[in-house]
Design a protein around this motif. Structure first.
Motif, PDB file in Angstrom:
ATOM      1  N   PRO A  93       0.833  -1.211   0.000  1.00  0.00           N
ATOM      2  CA  PRO A  93       0.000   0.000   0.000  1.00  0.00           C
ATOM      3  C   PRO A  93       0.865   1.257   0.000  1.00  0.00           C
ATOM      4  CG  PRO A  93      -0.738  -1.541   1.686  1.00  0.00           C
ATOM      5  CD  PRO A  93       0.560  -2.075   1.155  1.00  0.00           C
ATOM      6  N   THR A 139     -13.406  -7.068  -3.859  1.00  0.00           N
ATOM      7  CA  THR A 139     -13.131  -8.124  -4.827  1.00  0.00           C
ATOM      8  C   THR A 139     -11.649  -8.096  -5.202  1.00  0.00           C
ATOM      9  OG1 THR A 139     -13.410  -6.842  -6.871  1.00  0.00           O
ATOM     10  CG2 THR A 139     -15.415  -7.704  -5.855  1.00  0.00           C
ATOM     11  N   ILE A 141      -9.061 -10.436  -8.199  1.00  0.00           N
ATOM     12  CA  ILE A 141      -8.966 -11.585  -9.101  1.00  0.00           C
ATOM     13  C   ILE A 141      -7.954 -12.608  -8.582  1.00  0.00           C
ATOM     14  CG2 ILE A 141      -7.126 -10.764 -10.654  1.00  0.00           C
ATOM     15  CD1 ILE A 141      -9.416 -11.623 -12.877  1.00  0.00           C
ATOM     16  N   ALA A 145      -4.138 -12.793  -2.993  1.00  0.00           N
ATOM     17  CA  ALA A 145      -4.331 -11.439  -2.452  1.00  0.00           C
ATOM     18  C   ALA A 145      -5.561 -11.420  -1.539  1.00  0.00           C
ATOM     19  CB  ALA A 145      -4.493 -10.435  -3.596  1.00  0.00           C
ATOM     20  N   LEU A 167     -13.341  -7.944 -11.468  1.00  0.00           N
ATOM     21  CA  LEU A 167     -13.928  -6.630 -11.144  1.00  0.00           C
ATOM     22  C   LEU A 167     -15.232  -6.758 -10.354  1.00  0.00           C
ATOM     23  CD1 LEU A 167     -13.164  -4.374 -14.249  1.00  0.00           C
ATOM     24  CD2 LEU A 167     -11.747  -4.852 -12.254  1.00  0.00           C
ATOM     25  N   ASN A 182      -8.277   1.216  -6.555  1.00  0.00           N
ATOM     26  CA  ASN A 182      -6.941   1.603  -7.016  1.00  0.00           C
ATOM     27  C   ASN A 182      -6.564   0.530  -8.031  1.00  0.00           C
ATOM     28  OD1 ASN A 182      -4.281   2.304  -7.383  1.00  0.00           O
ATOM     29  ND2 ASN A 182      -3.595   1.496  -5.406  1.00  0.00           N
TER      30      ASN A 182
HETATM   31  C1  SAM Z   1      -2.922  -1.572  -7.778  1.00  0.00           C
HETATM   32  S1  SAM Z   1      -3.414  -2.987  -6.867  1.00  0.00           S
HETATM   33  C2  SAM Z   1      -4.330  -2.228  -5.554  1.00  0.00           C
HETATM   34  C3  SAM Z   1      -4.321  -3.010  -4.273  1.00  0.00           C
HETATM   35  C4  SAM Z   1      -4.920  -2.266  -3.075  1.00  0.00           C
HETATM   36  N1  SAM Z   1      -6.288  -1.862  -3.350  1.00  0.00           N
HETATM   37  C5  SAM Z   1      -4.089  -1.048  -2.743  1.00  0.00           C
HETATM   38  O1  SAM Z   1      -4.510   0.077  -3.067  1.00  0.00           O
HETATM   39  O2  SAM Z   1      -3.015  -1.191  -2.126  1.00  0.00           O
HETATM   40  C6  SAM Z   1      -4.658  -3.659  -7.936  1.00  0.00           C
HETATM   41  C7  SAM Z   1      -5.340  -4.928  -7.442  1.00  0.00           C
HETATM   42  O3  SAM Z   1      -6.317  -5.293  -8.435  1.00  0.00           O
HETATM   43  C8  SAM Z   1      -6.323  -6.686  -8.589  1.00  0.00           C
HETATM   44  N2  SAM Z   1      -6.869  -7.001  -9.925  1.00  0.00           N
HETATM   45  C9  SAM Z   1      -6.232  -6.996 -11.106  1.00  0.00           C
HETATM   46  N3  SAM Z   1      -7.077  -7.326 -12.106  1.00  0.00           N
HETATM   47  C10 SAM Z   1      -8.293  -7.521 -11.523  1.00  0.00           C
HETATM   48  C11 SAM Z   1      -9.576  -7.874 -12.024  1.00  0.00           C
HETATM   49  N4  SAM Z   1      -9.787  -8.082 -13.319  1.00  0.00           N
HETATM   50  N5  SAM Z   1     -10.582  -8.001 -11.134  1.00  0.00           N
HETATM   51  C12 SAM Z   1     -10.386  -7.809  -9.791  1.00  0.00           C
HETATM   52  N6  SAM Z   1      -9.185  -7.461  -9.275  1.00  0.00           N
HETATM   53  C13 SAM Z   1      -8.155  -7.310 -10.122  1.00  0.00           C
HETATM   54  C14 SAM Z   1      -4.883  -7.110  -8.381  1.00  0.00           C
HETATM   55  O4  SAM Z   1      -4.790  -8.477  -8.021  1.00  0.00           O
HETATM   56  C15 SAM Z   1      -4.445  -6.140  -7.279  1.00  0.00           C
HETATM   57  O5  SAM Z   1      -4.629  -6.704  -6.004  1.00  0.00           O
END
Ligand code: SAM
Length: 276
Positions: A93, A139, A141, A145, A167, A182
């Motif tokens: 983070p 959520t 993917i 995580a 998503l 994010n």
């Molecule tokens: C930039 S990180 C943000 C993590 C956390 N929210 C933070 O701000 O520290 C993006 C997150 O989106 C997840 N992610 C990527 N593609 C995704 C999808 N299609 N659906 C859901 N989550 C997804 C990744 O696994 C990752 O944990």
């Protein structure tokens, strides 16, 4: 080996190899090796660190020299005043992401349903649940995580329901009051130019979008329109120089659009209201 000598040696090794904030990093790694707070290092500079801590400290210094981020060595990172566990399965983070929380709190919501999309460590979802005193849905993917986020929610006493999915796929029409995210926003072509700490250690699913970098914003605009009730808000962290492209993605079906800068003056948090 005393605390003071270990710190001086560690900081010098890190500094000679071009590791930024060498002294601070040495302090964090030594206090982690000792299982103590950093204040201990200042209170007992002449204390003997013992053989075991010396061994651990040496290993941590070696890992940091290889490029491993300090937070993946200590397995923790503070976010909005709370300590989160992190592992290489989740993005570390960032302080900029705290502005996402500030923006949500400034909107003064009393939402009955919040969803954090791509929760990673759970930093956003857990913080919002605790700050707003409400249930948050999240959520990701990545099952790995999601497991880290669940552990953080449990450790910090937050009520967060986490679903592994793409998503907002399982969320029904008009079911949410607030969507926050994010999302991954690094364009594919920029992966190689990232700092090695990020490129070689943080999960690629957390970083990479598509060719343009704005692909997740496009999908979130579409899905946000579907799942938000009219008058509900979406709040998103912005990638570097994405203010204008994201504004134009949210041209239709949204109003009350705002973009807030981070402490460096970089446009960082996008918010928009689903038109009533
Ligand atoms: C930039 S990180 C943000 C993590 C956390 N929210 C933070 O701000 O520290 C993006 C997150 O989106 C997840 N992610 C990527 N593609 C995704 C999808 N299609 N659906 C859901 N989550 C997804 C990744 O696994 C990752 O944990």
């Amino acid at each position: 080996m005393t605390v003071q000598t270990a710190l001086l040696q560690g900081a010098k090794i890190l500094d000679d190899s071009g590791i930024p904030a060498a002294r601070l990093t040495a302090e964090v790694l030594l206090s982690h090796a000792l299982g103590r707070e950093r204040t201990y290092l200042y209170s007992y500079p002449e204390a003997d660190i013992g053989d075991l801590a010396w061994l651990h400290y040496g290993r941590y210094l070696h890992e940091r020299l290889q490029g491993k981020p300090t937070q993946y060595i200590t397995r923790k990172q503070d976010f909005f005043g709370r300590e989160f566990r992190v592992s290489p399965d989740v993005l570390i983070p960032r302080p900029e992401t705290e502005h996402v929380i500030e923006q949500v709190l400034a909107l003064n919501p009393h939402p009955s349903r919040i969803v954090d999309v791509g929760c990673g460590s759970g930093a956003i979802a857990v913080t919002l649940s605790l700050e707003l005193g409400c249930v948050v849905f999240a959520t990701d993917i990545s099952p790995a995580a999601a497991a880290v986020a669940r552990a953080n929610a449990a450790a910090l006493g937050a009520t967060v329901h986490i679903v592994v999915c793409d998503l907002l796929a399982p969320v029904g029409a008009c079911e949410c009051d607030l969507v926050v995210s994010n999302p991954p926003y690094v364009p594919k072509s920029q992966l190689e130019s990232l700092q090695r700490e990020v490129r070689d250690y943080e999960p690629v699913t957390a970083l990479l979008a598509g060719e343009a970098g704005t692909e997740f914003y496009e999908r979130l605009a579409d899905e946000g329109k579907r799942v938000l009730r009219p008058g509900g808000y979406i709040v998103l962290e912005l990638g570097f120089s994405f203010s204008e492209p994201v504004r134009s993605i949210f041209q239709h079906g949204w109003d009350h659009i705002s973009v807030l800068p981070d402490l460096a003056g970089i446009p960082r948090v996008f918010a928009a209201r689903r038109t009533r």
